[in-house]
Design a protein around this motif. Sequence first.
Motif: not given
Length: 286
Positions: A232-250
């Motif tokens: 996302l940083a490479g796309l110019g749309d980085p993760l921001r404070a407060g963002d939720i990240v669902l990291t993938g199925a276990l």
Amino acid sequence: MSAPPHSPPPVTTVSPLEPTDAVNRAAAVLEEAARTGVPCAPVRSLLPEADIDAAYAVQRLHVERGIAAGRRLVGRKIGLTSPAVQRQLGVDRPDFGALFADMAVPEGLPIAPGRLLQPKAEAEVALVLGADLPHRDPTVADLLCATAFALPALEIVDSRIADWDITIVDTVADNASCGLYVLGGAPVPLDRVDLRAVTMTLTKNGETVSEGTGADCLGSPLTAALWLASTLAGLGDPLRAGDIVLTGALGPMAVAAEGDEFAAHIEGLGTVTATFGSAVTEGAAA
């Protein structure tokens, strides 16, 4: 020489394509399926073969239209973190989709019948950020410092495409097959849990239907989150404070139907539950 198990996935590079006729057609087909509740044919026939950039352009159009309609973007989900699923779709990296606030289901609130088309449930680790991750080459230390806490989560995946007949192009265009998500309510700082070592058990109506560990998610949920942050940083749309990240199925996902009750227990993070409402019980309550 083959790559070692759980080696870092290659960073996804996505060209910022302007919507083309093909992109607009694919977006319209997916939007119609969501609006009517009738799954559509695969959209890969509408897009250039194996064109991931075009698929992300469809997804971007979906996000832009959602924001324009007043929806609030609150984070991202990571998909295709299982090596087995990657092999099935012929890819060597994860994908990502957008999370809106109206996709969050409070724990204890039943998911209304008919809200989704072809739902399945999977257990994940959710990270909630307390700081931005703006760099293209984030380190584990950057991620640990930026993460406010972790939560157990249930992602309710869904496909607007009939019978889940998908390739990587289909699922990316369809917002990484995201439907809804449920977050647990007891935040856990990362210094209290080793996410790579956690074990997960997912039950459906009291019976175990999926098991796994943190290592089953690209070697660690942190590895998956680093891939997303870099992409996302490479796309110019980085993760921001407060963002939720669902990291993938276990572990493997489980088909969901009206009346089903799911509980995901992740060692060190706790338990999160989701209930699918029944038209019969809702009708009786009315």
